[in-house]
Structures are given as structure tokens and as C-alpha cells.
Motif scaffolding. Structure first.
Motif, mmCIF file in Angstrom:
data_model
loop_
_atom_site.group_PDB
_atom_site.id
_atom_site.type_symbol
_atom_site.label_atom_id
_atom_site.label_comp_id
_atom_site.label_asym_id
_atom_site.label_seq_id
_atom_site.Cartn_x
_atom_site.Cartn_y
_atom_site.Cartn_z
ATOM 1 N N ALA A 113 -17.429 23.975 -32.293
ATOM 2 C CA ALA A 113 -17.316 23.547 -33.396
ATOM 3 C C ALA A 113 -18.122 22.770 -33.685
ATOM 4 C CB ALA A 113 -16.240 23.509 -34.583
ATOM 5 N N TRP A 114 -18.731 21.922 -34.973
ATOM 6 C CA TRP A 114 -19.008 20.908 -35.364
ATOM 7 C C TRP A 114 -17.803 20.629 -36.452
ATOM 8 C CZ3 TRP A 114 -23.106 18.830 -34.168
ATOM 9 C CH2 TRP A 114 -24.151 19.275 -33.093
ATOM 10 N N TYR A 115 -17.415 18.868 -36.270
ATOM 11 C CA TYR A 115 -16.887 18.140 -37.117
ATOM 12 C C TYR A 115 -17.889 17.052 -37.424
ATOM 13 C CZ TYR A 115 -12.254 20.042 -35.784
ATOM 14 O OH TYR A 115 -11.734 21.314 -35.290
ATOM 15 N N TYR A 123 -14.072 24.253 -26.826
ATOM 16 C CA TYR A 123 -12.580 24.325 -26.667
ATOM 17 C C TYR A 123 -12.366 25.457 -26.526
ATOM 18 C CZ TYR A 123 -12.254 26.484 -31.861
ATOM 19 O OH TYR A 123 -12.189 27.379 -33.232
ATOM 20 N N ARG A 124 -11.516 25.959 -25.825
ATOM 21 C CA ARG A 124 -10.875 26.816 -25.076
ATOM 22 C C ARG A 124 -9.035 26.886 -24.245
ATOM 23 N NH1 ARG A 124 -11.713 29.913 -19.719
ATOM 24 N NH2 ARG A 124 -11.005 31.813 -20.013
ATOM 25 N N ALA A 125 -8.402 27.398 -25.783
ATOM 26 C CA ALA A 125 -6.656 28.095 -24.281
ATOM 27 C C ALA A 125 -6.394 25.724 -24.706
ATOM 28 C CB ALA A 125 -6.893 28.239 -23.111
ATOM 29 N N SER A 126 -6.284 25.526 -23.234
ATOM 30 C CA SER A 126 -5.983 24.294 -23.428
ATOM 31 C C SER A 126 -6.679 23.106 -23.224
ATOM 32 C CB SER A 126 -4.719 23.880 -22.980
ATOM 33 O OG SER A 126 -4.764 23.931 -21.232
ATOM 34 N N MET A 127 -7.728 23.674 -23.193
ATOM 35 C CA MET A 127 -9.672 23.240 -22.627
ATOM 36 C C MET A 127 -10.369 22.253 -24.170
ATOM 37 S SD MET A 127 -10.771 25.053 -19.323
ATOM 38 C CE MET A 127 -10.084 26.075 -19.981
ATOM 39 N N ASP A 128 -10.295 21.161 -24.168
ATOM 40 C CA ASP A 128 -10.831 21.070 -25.367
ATOM 41 C C ASP A 128 -11.652 19.909 -25.306
ATOM 42 O OD1 ASP A 128 -9.487 19.704 -28.612
ATOM 43 O OD2 ASP A 128 -12.144 20.312 -28.018
ATOM 44 N N TYR A 129 -12.875 19.896 -25.555
ATOM 45 C CA TYR A 129 -14.308 18.826 -25.392
ATOM 46 C C TYR A 129 -14.895 17.919 -26.086
ATOM 47 C CZ TYR A 129 -13.473 21.221 -20.834
ATOM 48 O OH TYR A 129 -12.083 21.476 -19.637
ATOM 49 N N TRP A 130 -15.266 16.930 -26.296
ATOM 50 C CA TRP A 130 -15.925 16.423 -27.520
ATOM 51 C C TRP A 130 -17.253 15.481 -26.686
ATOM 52 C CZ3 TRP A 130 -14.390 16.755 -32.349
ATOM 53 C CH2 TRP A 130 -12.749 17.537 -33.033
ATOM 54 N N GLY A 131 -18.128 15.460 -28.388
ATOM 55 C CA GLY A 131 -19.447 14.522 -27.808
ATOM 56 C C GLY A 131 -19.181 13.248 -28.273
ATOM 57 N N GLN A 132 -19.809 12.534 -28.216
ATOM 58 C CA GLN A 132 -19.799 11.367 -28.895
ATOM 59 C C GLN A 132 -20.467 11.260 -30.212
ATOM 60 O OE1 GLN A 132 -18.183 8.529 -27.259
ATOM 61 N NE2 GLN A 132 -17.961 9.895 -26.091
ATOM 62 N N GLY A 133 -21.130 12.248 -30.807
ATOM 63 C CA GLY A 133 -21.750 12.324 -32.315
ATOM 64 C C GLY A 133 -23.174 11.902 -32.527
ATOM 65 N N THR A 134 -23.631 12.064 -33.502
ATOM 66 C CA THR A 134 -24.286 12.072 -33.598
ATOM 67 C C THR A 134 -24.529 11.310 -34.853
ATOM 68 O OG1 THR A 134 -27.294 12.686 -34.042
ATOM 69 C CG2 THR A 134 -25.309 13.778 -33.793
#
Length: 120
Positions: free
Chosen positions: A34-36, A103-114
Motif C-alpha cells: 500500500a501507499w499512504y 504487510y501480511r498477517a502480523s508483519m507490517d513494514y514501512w519505508g521512510q517516505g518520499t
């Protein structure tokens, strides 16, 4: 897992950008992506989602926020481990820090953003 976003910048209203998120340390095909974005003084909001697919280069179900529908296009390349967001017809309300989320199940990863800044 590392996610690195790129492609942001300063653009005039009506302009376009292509944002990219390069992933490493993860089998991307298993994850939803996803993108936020987060505008100054506002909470982070979901822009677009593409669920995991069953092909090497394809993606699953796509959904957009109302503000993005018709102007933004999300895509993924599982083999290259890239998530993209084509943003067109930008307006000042699109200004913000754009984040990649995997993300998947309990795993959730994020970048630093642009950073995307839309201004004349």
C-alpha cells in the motif's frame, strides 16, 4: 526487510510524478502492499492498496482512496520487488510525505517516505 521510496519532488499543480518503493529482504509476492501519505499537521491516510497476487509480475485486488481514484495508479512487480504509484493531475492537497507499506498477517513494514510537494 528494507523499503526505500523514491520519485518525490516539487511539482506544479496539474503535474505528474512516479513514486517507487524498492523492497529487499522479503518475498514480495506473499505480501499486500500500500501507499499512504501524511500531510503537514494531519494524520497518515491510506492512498491505495494492491493485495498479493499469484503471478510473478502481477498483483491482486486494487483499491483507492476517493481522493486518489482516477488520478493515481498503483502497480507492483513482484520479480523486481518494486511497488509503484503513478500520480497525475496533482493539486496542492496532494502535498505530503508518501510512505510505502508492506504487510501480511502480523508483519507490517514501512519505508521512510518520499516527499511530494505540489505548488506553483
Amino acid at each position: 526487510v528494507q523499503l526505500v521510496e523514491s520519485g518525490g519532488g516539487l511539482v506544479q499543480p496539474g503535474g505528474s510524478l512516479r513514486l517507487s518503493c524498492a523492497a529487499s529482504g522479503v518475498m514480495l509476492s506473499l505480501y499486500h502492499m500500500a501507499w499512504y501519505r501524511q500531510a503537514p499537521g494531519k494524520e497518515r491516510e491510506l492512498v491505495a492498496v494492491i493485495t498479493s497476487g499469484d503471478s510473478i509480475t502481477g498483483g491482486g485486488t486494487i483499491q483507492y482512496a476517493d481522493s486518489a481514484r482516477g488520478r493515481f495508479t498503483i502497480s507492483r512487480d513482484n520479480a523486481a520487488k518494486i511497488l509503484s504509484l503513478e500520480v497525475t493531475n496533482l493539486n496542492p492537497e496532494d502535498t505530503g510525505l508518501y510512505y510505502c507499506n508492506v504487510y501480511r498477517a502480523s508483519m507490517d513494514y514501512w519505508g521512510q517516505g518520499t516527499q511530494v510537494t505540489v505548488s506553483s
